[in-house]
Motif scaffolding. Structure first.
Motif, PDB file in Angstrom:
ATOM      1  N   LYS A  87       0.830  -1.205   0.000  1.00 35.22           N
ATOM      2  CA  LYS A  87       0.000   0.000   0.000  1.00 35.22           C
ATOM      3  C   LYS A  87       0.864   1.255   0.000  1.00 35.22           C
ATOM      4  CE  LYS A  87      -4.361   1.488   1.661  1.00 35.22           C
ATOM      5  NZ  LYS A  87      -5.513   1.065   2.444  1.00 35.22           N
ATOM      6  N   VAL A  88       1.890   1.277   0.839  1.00 38.03           N
ATOM      7  CA  VAL A  88       2.781   2.439   0.906  1.00 38.03           C
ATOM      8  C   VAL A  88       3.529   2.603  -0.409  1.00 38.03           C
ATOM      9  CG1 VAL A  88       4.837   3.367   2.051  1.00 38.03           C
ATOM     10  CG2 VAL A  88       2.987   2.389   3.423  1.00 38.03           C
ATOM     11  N   ARG A  89       4.067   1.509  -0.940  1.00 38.77           N
ATOM     12  CA  ARG A  89       4.815   1.559  -2.209  1.00 38.77           C
ATOM     13  C   ARG A  89       3.935   2.069  -3.346  1.00 38.77           C
ATOM     14  NH1 ARG A  89       7.100  -2.960  -1.782  1.00 38.77           N
ATOM     15  NH2 ARG A  89       5.355  -4.206  -2.511  1.00 38.77           N
ATOM     16  N   SER A  90       2.695   1.609  -3.403  1.00 43.59           N
ATOM     17  CA  SER A  90       1.811   2.029  -4.489  1.00 43.59           C
ATOM     18  C   SER A  90       1.466   3.510  -4.406  1.00 43.59           C
ATOM     19  CB  SER A  90       0.531   1.191  -4.492  1.00 43.59           C
ATOM     20  OG  SER A  90      -0.296   1.521  -3.400  1.00 43.59           O
ATOM     21  N   GLN A  91       1.463   4.064  -3.198  1.00 45.92           N
ATOM     22  CA  GLN A  91       1.091   5.470  -3.053  1.00 45.92           C
ATOM     23  C   GLN A  91       2.288   6.409  -3.003  1.00 45.92           C
ATOM     24  OE1 GLN A  91      -2.084   6.245  -0.321  1.00 45.92           O
ATOM     25  NE2 GLN A  91      -3.115   4.358  -0.854  1.00 45.92           N
ATOM     26  N   MET A  92       3.498   5.873  -2.773  1.00 44.48           N
ATOM     27  CA  MET A  92       4.701   6.704  -2.775  1.00 44.48           C
ATOM     28  C   MET A  92       5.387   6.702  -4.136  1.00 44.48           C
ATOM     29  SD  MET A  92       6.489   6.122   0.969  1.00 44.48           S
ATOM     30  CE  MET A  92       7.896   7.167   0.608  1.00 44.48           C
ATOM     31  N   GLY A  93       4.881   5.933  -5.061  1.00 42.33           N
ATOM     32  CA  GLY A  93       5.482   5.900  -6.389  1.00 42.33           C
ATOM     33  C   GLY A  93       6.818   5.184  -6.381  1.00 42.33           C
ATOM     34  N   LYS A  94       7.800   5.757  -7.042  1.00 42.54           N
ATOM     35  CA  LYS A  94       9.104   5.106  -7.187  1.00 42.54           C
ATOM     36  C   LYS A  94      10.069   5.467  -6.060  1.00 42.54           C
ATOM     37  CE  LYS A  94       8.695   4.797 -12.115  1.00 42.54           C
ATOM     38  NZ  LYS A  94       9.365   4.812 -13.377  1.00 42.54           N
ATOM     39  N   GLU A  95       9.579   5.970  -4.955  1.00 43.12           N
ATOM     40  CA  GLU A  95      10.429   6.355  -3.834  1.00 43.12           C
ATOM     41  C   GLU A  95      11.131   5.126  -3.261  1.00 43.12           C
ATOM     42  OE1 GLU A  95      12.514   8.210  -1.107  1.00 43.12           O
ATOM     43  OE2 GLU A  95      11.335   9.292  -2.590  1.00 43.12           O
ATOM     44  N   ALA A  96      12.442   5.155  -3.234  1.00 44.12           N
ATOM     45  CA  ALA A  96      13.245   4.008  -2.799  1.00 44.12           C
ATOM     46  C   ALA A  96      13.067   3.687  -1.317  1.00 44.12           C
ATOM     47  CB  ALA A  96      14.719   4.282  -3.085  1.00 44.12           C
ATOM     48  N   CYS A  97      12.635   4.637  -0.527  1.00 38.87           N
ATOM     49  CA  CYS A  97      12.538   4.434   0.920  1.00 38.87           C
ATOM     50  C   CYS A  97      11.165   3.951   1.379  1.00 38.87           C
ATOM     51  CB  CYS A  97      12.896   5.728   1.643  1.00 38.87           C
ATOM     52  SG  CYS A  97      14.596   6.261   1.335  1.00 38.87           S
ATOM     53  N   SER A  98      10.295   3.579   0.452  1.00 36.74           N
ATOM     54  CA  SER A  98       8.939   3.181   0.843  1.00 36.74           C
ATOM     55  C   SER A  98       8.945   1.961   1.768  1.00 36.74           C
ATOM     56  CB  SER A  98       8.069   2.917  -0.385  1.00 36.74           C
ATOM     57  OG  SER A  98       8.551   1.815  -1.123  1.00 36.74           O
ATOM     58  N   GLY A  99       9.899   1.048   1.594  1.00 44.55           N
ATOM     59  CA  GLY A  99       9.980  -0.128   2.450  1.00 44.55           C
ATOM     60  C   GLY A  99      10.304   0.230   3.898  1.00 44.55           C
ATOM     61  N   ARG A 100      11.210   1.184   4.097  1.00 40.08           N
ATOM     62  CA  ARG A 100      11.558   1.620   5.457  1.00 40.08           C
ATOM     63  C   ARG A 100      10.393   2.355   6.094  1.00 40.08           C
ATOM     64  NH1 ARG A 100      17.104   2.150   6.242  1.00 40.08           N
ATOM     65  NH2 ARG A 100      17.202   1.675   8.410  1.00 40.08           N
ATOM     66  N   VAL A 101       9.668   3.168   5.292  1.00 38.15           N
ATOM     67  CA  VAL A 101       8.483   3.863   5.809  1.00 38.15           C
ATOM     68  C   VAL A 101       7.441   2.832   6.237  1.00 38.15           C
ATOM     69  CG1 VAL A 101       6.560   5.391   5.195  1.00 38.15           C
ATOM     70  CG2 VAL A 101       8.893   5.987   4.502  1.00 38.15           C
ATOM     71  N   ALA A 102       7.225   1.819   5.406  1.00 42.69           N
ATOM     72  CA  ALA A 102       6.272   0.761   5.750  1.00 42.69           C
ATOM     73  C   ALA A 102       6.713   0.020   7.009  1.00 42.69           C
ATOM     74  CB  ALA A 102       6.125  -0.213   4.582  1.00 42.69           C
ATOM     75  N   GLY A 103       8.012  -0.187   7.174  1.00 42.09           N
ATOM     76  CA  GLY A 103       8.529  -0.828   8.370  1.00 42.09           C
ATOM     77  C   GLY A 103       8.276   0.005   9.621  1.00 42.09           C
ATOM     78  N   ALA A 104       8.422   1.322   9.500  1.00 43.99           N
ATOM     79  CA  ALA A 104       8.154   2.203  10.644  1.00 43.99           C
ATOM     80  C   ALA A 104       6.669   2.175  11.009  1.00 43.99           C
ATOM     81  CB  ALA A 104       8.593   3.630  10.321  1.00 43.99           C
ATOM     82  N   LEU A 105       5.794   2.130  10.001  1.00 48.50           N
ATOM     83  CA  LEU A 105       4.349   2.061  10.264  1.00 48.50           C
ATOM     84  C   LEU A 105       3.970   0.711  10.863  1.00 48.50           C
ATOM     85  CD1 LEU A 105       3.034   3.832   7.044  1.00 48.50           C
ATOM     86  CD2 LEU A 105       3.232   4.800   9.349  1.00 48.50           C
ATOM     87  N   THR A 106       4.576  -0.368  10.379  1.00 52.40           N
ATOM     88  CA  THR A 106       4.325  -1.700  10.931  1.00 52.40           C
ATOM     89  C   THR A 106       4.770  -1.756  12.391  1.00 52.40           C
ATOM     90  OG1 THR A 106       4.551  -2.757   8.765  1.00 52.40           O
ATOM     91  CG2 THR A 106       4.866  -4.163  10.695  1.00 52.40           C
ATOM     92  N   ALA A 107       5.920  -1.158  12.700  1.00 47.34           N
ATOM     93  CA  ALA A 107       6.421  -1.145  14.074  1.00 47.34           C
ATOM     94  C   ALA A 107       5.480  -0.384  15.001  1.00 47.34           C
ATOM     95  CB  ALA A 107       7.815  -0.522  14.124  1.00 47.34           C
ATOM     96  N   ARG A 108       4.725   0.559  14.438  1.00 48.12           N
ATOM     97  CA  ARG A 108       3.751   1.316  15.215  1.00 48.12           C
ATOM     98  C   ARG A 108       2.367   0.667  15.179  1.00 48.12           C
ATOM     99  NH1 ARG A 108       5.366   6.074  17.757  1.00 48.12           N
ATOM    100  NH2 ARG A 108       7.529   6.403  17.241  1.00 48.12           N
ATOM    101  N   HIS A 109       2.289  -0.577  14.721  1.00 48.11           N
ATOM    102  CA  HIS A 109       1.079  -1.403  14.728  1.00 48.11           C
ATOM    103  C   HIS A 109      -0.028  -0.910  13.800  1.00 48.11           C
ATOM    104  CE1 HIS A 109       2.978  -3.489  18.026  1.00 48.11           C
ATOM    105  NE2 HIS A 109       3.159  -2.330  18.622  1.00 48.11           N
ATOM    106  N   LEU A 110       0.341  -0.235  12.707  1.00 47.07           N
ATOM    107  CA  LEU A 110      -0.651   0.134  11.695  1.00 47.07           C
ATOM    108  C   LEU A 110      -0.792  -1.016  10.710  1.00 47.07           C
ATOM    109  CD1 LEU A 110       0.162   3.846  10.834  1.00 47.07           C
ATOM    110  CD2 LEU A 110      -1.894   2.983  11.894  1.00 47.07           C
ATOM    111  N   THR A 111      -2.010  -1.272  10.282  1.00 49.03           N
ATOM    112  CA  THR A 111      -2.266  -2.289   9.269  1.00 49.03           C
ATOM    113  C   THR A 111      -2.628  -1.589   7.962  1.00 49.03           C
ATOM    114  OG1 THR A 111      -4.620  -2.425   9.768  1.00 49.03           O
ATOM    115  CG2 THR A 111      -3.133  -3.871  11.040  1.00 49.03           C
ATOM    116  N   ALA A 112      -2.661  -2.340   6.891  1.00 52.03           N
ATOM    117  CA  ALA A 112      -3.023  -1.764   5.602  1.00 52.03           C
ATOM    118  C   ALA A 112      -4.427  -1.169   5.648  1.00 52.03           C
ATOM    119  CB  ALA A 112      -2.914  -2.814   4.504  1.00 52.03           C
TER     120      ALA A 112
END
Length: 121
Positions: free
Chosen positions: A34-59
């Motif tokens: 979900k994060v990758r699809s909305q951030m486009g080609k941003e290389a850091c989308s995986g780390r952003v998704a990891g930070a959101l997962t660590a904060r217990h957010l779901t898709a």
């Protein structure tokens, strides 16, 4: 002189504790997609998704993701390089803001703003 050295060591130890990075985790695959699809080609989308997962957010908690340049309240050499992602939550007001360094994808902060709430740990 020994007292001065121990005081300096204590200050360095304590200052190191306050500058800890926000928690990160292996991103949930649905959050990462979900994060990758909305951030486009941003290389850091995986780390952003990891930070959101660590904060217990779901898709299903994520209504939208917007990438914006970071405009710091106090300019420093480091803060000028940060980018920020605004995450809108489903059925909640406000925004979760994830700030990161695009040079190495290091997450700097994850904050709630204007009524947004991260799920409890």
């Amino acid at each position: 002189m020994a007292r001065l050295r121990s005081s300096i060591a204590l200050i360095l130890i304590l200052s190191g504790c306050t500058g800890q990075a926000p928690p990160s985790a292996t991103p949930d695959p649905a959050v990462a997609q979900k994060v990758r699809s909305q951030m486009g080609k941003e290389a850091c989308s995986g780390r952003v998704a990891g930070a959101l997962t660590a904060r217990h957010l779901t898709a299903s908690d994520i209504a939208g993701v917007e990438l914006a340049p970071y405009t710091p309240g106090y300019p420093t050499e480091y803060s000028l390089a940060l980018r920020q992602v605004w995450v809108r939550q489903t059925n909640r007001p406000g925004t979760i803001i994830v700030r990161y360094d695009p040079r190495d994808c290091r997450i700097a902060t994850v904050d709630e703003q204007s009524g947004a709430m991260l799920p409890p740990a």
